[in-house]
Design a protein around this motif. Structure first.
Motif, short mmCIF file in Angstrom:
data_model
loop_
_atom_site.label_atom_id
_atom_site.label_comp_id
_atom_site.label_asym_id
_atom_site.label_seq_id
_atom_site.Cartn_x
_atom_site.Cartn_y
_atom_site.Cartn_z
N PHE A 33 -17.85 6.74 23.83
CA PHE A 33 -18.80 6.13 22.88
C PHE A 33 -20.21 6.13 23.45
O PHE A 33 -21.17 6.51 22.79
N LEU A 74 -23.37 8.11 22.04
CA LEU A 74 -24.55 7.37 21.61
C LEU A 74 -25.79 7.94 22.30
O LEU A 74 -26.83 8.18 21.67
N VAL A 124 -26.71 11.21 20.55
CA VAL A 124 -27.36 11.07 19.23
C VAL A 124 -28.81 10.64 19.40
O VAL A 124 -29.71 11.11 18.70
N ALA A 154 -30.05 19.39 15.83
CA ALA A 154 -29.27 18.68 14.82
C ALA A 154 -27.77 18.86 15.03
O ALA A 154 -27.00 17.90 14.91
N ARG A 162 -26.47 16.77 17.78
CA ARG A 162 -26.43 15.35 17.43
C ARG A 162 -25.22 15.05 16.55
O ARG A 162 -24.61 13.98 16.67
N ILE A 163 -24.87 16.00 15.68
CA ILE A 163 -23.69 15.78 14.83
C ILE A 163 -22.43 15.74 15.70
O ILE A 163 -21.54 14.89 15.51
N PHE A 217 -22.28 12.47 17.45
CA PHE A 217 -21.80 11.40 16.56
C PHE A 217 -20.28 11.39 16.51
O PHE A 217 -19.64 10.34 16.54
N MET A 270 -18.91 9.71 19.50
CA MET A 270 -19.02 8.26 19.34
C MET A 270 -17.85 7.72 18.54
O MET A 270 -17.22 6.73 18.92
N GLY A 271 -17.58 8.39 17.42
CA GLY A 271 -16.49 7.95 16.54
C GLY A 271 -15.16 7.98 17.28
O GLY A 271 -14.39 7.02 17.24
N ALA A 285 -18.39 12.62 6.58
CA ALA A 285 -19.78 12.48 7.02
C ALA A 285 -20.23 13.73 7.75
O ALA A 285 -21.36 14.21 7.56
N LEU A 339 -20.97 16.49 5.26
CA LEU A 339 -22.26 16.27 4.58
C LEU A 339 -23.42 16.64 5.51
O LEU A 339 -24.37 17.32 5.11
N ALA A 340 -23.32 16.20 6.79
CA ALA A 340 -24.39 16.50 7.74
C ALA A 340 -24.54 18.00 7.93
O ALA A 340 -25.66 18.53 7.94
N LEU A 351 -26.24 19.59 4.97
CA LEU A 351 -27.69 19.34 4.98
C LEU A 351 -28.38 20.25 6.00
O LEU A 351 -29.45 20.80 5.72
N VAL A 352 -27.77 20.41 7.19
CA VAL A 352 -28.38 21.28 8.21
C VAL A 352 -28.48 22.70 7.69
O VAL A 352 -29.50 23.38 7.86
N LEU A 357 -23.09 7.61 2.51
CA LEU A 357 -22.89 9.00 2.10
C LEU A 357 -23.47 9.24 0.71
O LEU A 357 -24.16 10.23 0.48
N VAL A 391 -34.59 17.16 2.11
CA VAL A 391 -33.38 17.42 2.90
C VAL A 391 -33.57 16.93 4.32
O VAL A 391 -32.66 16.33 4.91
N LEU A 422 -31.33 14.13 6.15
CA LEU A 422 -30.58 14.37 7.39
C LEU A 422 -30.90 13.29 8.42
O LEU A 422 -30.01 12.77 9.10
N LEU A 473 -29.19 10.17 7.39
CA LEU A 473 -27.74 10.25 7.63
C LEU A 473 -27.44 9.99 9.10
O LEU A 473 -26.52 9.24 9.43
N LEU A 474 -28.21 10.61 10.01
CA LEU A 474 -27.92 10.45 11.44
C LEU A 474 -28.13 9.00 11.89
O LEU A 474 -27.30 8.45 12.63
N LEU A 484 -25.19 7.01 10.41
CA LEU A 484 -23.90 7.25 11.06
C LEU A 484 -23.86 6.59 12.43
O LEU A 484 -22.84 6.00 12.81
N LEU A 544 -18.55 -0.03 13.96
CA LEU A 544 -17.10 0.21 14.10
C LEU A 544 -16.63 -0.19 15.49
O LEU A 544 -15.55 -0.77 15.66
#
Lengths: 92, 477
Positions: A15, A19, A22, A28, A31-32, A35, A38-39, A74, A77-78, A81-82, B141, B156, B160, B163-164, B167, B174
């Motif tokens: 985590f 963190l 990110v 980008a 960073r995804i 993330f 982290m999850g 998520a 979606l990220a 967008l990228v 979302l 966009v 983005l 969103l980051l 999240l 969490l």
């Protein structure tokens, strides 16, 4: 030290790594990925800490399954967008 | 069986999900008409729920007949119902507005708006920390999808970034939930409340810190406000209105819920810090609003400032309930007024075809109703009587005086003066004569009226404060 606690500590480490990623990385895609790290860390803590009396607690497992679904959505979606942003910059 | 079927609680979540899915299948034209009808029903359901809660206290619904801890419980107390009423009351006029605004290119506005409202309603009705996490993610979302709706590179990029931030913030939340489950073996708010002793373990401190930081980032409290102006200032007008009026309030509601029901002792320690951040947000947000020339950015920076008032509540929380009332009235007043303001600015930008303050010259003669709506919304933001904004600031000042904390009074009054400065900056420009070569586009009347109804509601609500207070008293700790 029980195996549950080992999992939880590994989760905390993941985590914190995620963190840091990110917050400090600029790319980008990285960073995804950070993330997602982290999850995964939070999920490990959730499952690891709950295994105290040797038995398996089903409630956090159900939570983690839900959490994974949310994280996948998520991430999708990220990434979308990228791609859109990348396409827009290429057209210019 | 029939009782569960007639219960308004699950319908407030199922109905928006259903019309969102239908709007995706039917396309924007028929989807919009369906959404407006369904939103009217949702408002009606929220009113029924409010009368139930007023008469007989908090209402619970056990989803599918599976009780906690295995199943999911929905709970409506006074605070949830007030937020539910705000959500439906803002969404219905905005839907009428959006139907005209998106006359040609709606994209996926209607399905995303439906999912957004379902997530909001589910969040206000959730009674456990994990369910709250899921609804918070669903909300982000849908909100990110709405920001990116126009597909322009700037939108966009803002989506983005939003969103980051969002999240990362939910990740921290969490982790907090995971630690709480590890310590107490439950995430139900009702079960947790009595377990919280006066000497909490270290893990609980960590968990409260993570959850609070995550939620502050989502609420865009100074210094986490950086993502808000590009996201709210760059989106389509109905989207900005939904985001500024409702989405940031959802995470504030959650902070309030945690502070009241889960971590009362820990919150008391960080409350002065939250108040100071709120004061900084009021001053910095208002200053940036005064400095910008982009009309929509001005309204977005004003949101940063107005969110600050919500956090002045925490150092003043006391059993007398004054500060809690002030916070909720401010959330509702700002919700209605900011939706009206973004809607009005959308009309002004359509009419003039420009997005700067200078471009507004002459709008007072062309779209007077919209400018009146903007002014009325401004009255609420400044906190002039009889608006709901006045009621909120008056309650806040009352609470600060009864605690002898004079500093907050100065911040509230100073923030009101700064709000007056940026609102009058817009109005002054609007009353100038239009240059000879300027052209005005006609704007649909329904858009002007939707903005006006929202603004009028934010003023008139100040006269209906008693009912709101009675509602909030239901289920308050």
């Amino acid at each position: 030290m029980t195996s549950g606690l080992v999992f939880a500590l590994a989760g905390v480490l993941l985590f914190v790594l995620g963190l840091g990623g990110v917050v400090m990385l600029s790319h980008a895609l990285r960073r995804i990925l950070a993330f997602n790290l982290m999850g995964s860390g939070a999920f490990l803590v959730l499952v690891g800490l709950a295994q105290r009396d040797g038995g398996v607690d089903p409630v956090p497992q159900a939570m983690v399954l839900t959490g994974i679904v949310v994280a996948v959505a998520a991430t999708a979606l990220a990434l979308a967008l990228v791609r859109r942003l990348h396409g827009a910059h290429r057209d210019d | 069986m029939t009782d569960a079927f007639l219960d308004p609680l699950p319908w407030l979540i199922v109905l928006p999900l259903a019309w969102a899915a239908m709007a995706f299948l039917m396309g924007a034209g028929r989807g919009a008409r369906l959404a407006i009808v369904a939103l009217a029903m949702q408002l009606f359901l929220a009113l029924i729920l409010a009368t139930q809660v007023l008469e007989s206290g908090p209402v619970t619904h056990v989803v599918g007949g599976w009780g906690a801890p295995l199943g999911i419980d929905l709970l409506a107390d006074g605070l949830s119902v007030a937020m539910l009423l705000l959500t439906q009351a803002v969404a219905l006029p905005l839907a009428v507005y959006a139907q005209a605004y998106f006359s040609r290119e709606a994209g996926q506005f209607w399905p995303l708006a439906g999912f957004l409202l379902a997530a909001l309603n589910a969040l206000f009705l959730s009674a456990d920390l994990f369910n709250l996490y899921v609804t918070l993610e669903l909300l982000s979302l849908a909100a990110v999808g709405l920001v990116a709706l126009g597909g322009k590179p700037a939108q966009v990029a803002a989506a983005l970034r939003y969103l980051l931030v969002s999240l990362t913030a939910s990740g921290a939340y969490l982790m907090g939930v995971a630690l709480i489950y590890g310590v107490y073996g439950t995430v139900s708010i009702a079960t947790l409340a009595p377990l919280m002793g006066s000497a909490p373990p270290m893990a609980l401190w960590l968990s409260a810190g993570l959850m609070l930081t995550g939620l502050l980032a989502k609420t865009a409290l100074f210094p986490f406000h950086f993502w808000l102006p590009p996201a709210h200032g760059g989106a389509a007008a109905p989207v900005s209105a939904l985001l500024s009026a409702l989405v940031v309030k959802a995470s504030f509601y959650l902070v309030l819920r945690l502070a009241l029901d889960v971590f009362p002792n820990l919150t008391a320690l960080v409350a002065p810090g939250l108040g100071l951040l709120g004061a900084a947000a009021i001053l910095y947000g208002s200053w940036r609003a005064l400095r910008t020339h982009h009309i929509k950015r001005l309204v977005a920076w004003s949101t940063v400032a107005q969110l600050g008032y919500l956090f002045l509540v925490f150092p003043l929380l006391a059993p007398d309930g004054l500060a809690l009332q002030a916070g909720v009235v401010q959330a509702i007043a700002h919700g209605l007024a900011k939706a009206a303001m973004f809607a009005a600015v959308g009309v002004l930008m359509l009419a003039t075809g420009r997005d700067t303050l200078e471009g507004l010259a002459g709008v007072a003669h062309r779209v007077p109703l919209t400018l009146f709506a903007f002014g009325l919304a401004g009255v609420t933001l400044m906190g002039l009587p009889p608006s709901a904004g006045f009621l909120a600031k008056w309650l806040l000042i009352d609470a600060a005086l009864s605690h002898g904390q004079w500093g907050w009074v100065a911040v509230v009054i100073g923030g009101g003066l700064l709000a007056a400065a940026y609102v009058f900056k817009v109005l002054r420009q609007a009353f100038l004569l239009a240059p000879e070569d300027s052209r005005f586009q006609p704007v649909p009347r329904s858009m002007e009226w939707a903005a006006f109804v929202l603004a009028a509601a934010s003023v008139v609500l100040g006269l209906r404060g008693v009912e709101l207070m009675a509602l909030l008293a239901q289920g308050a700790p």
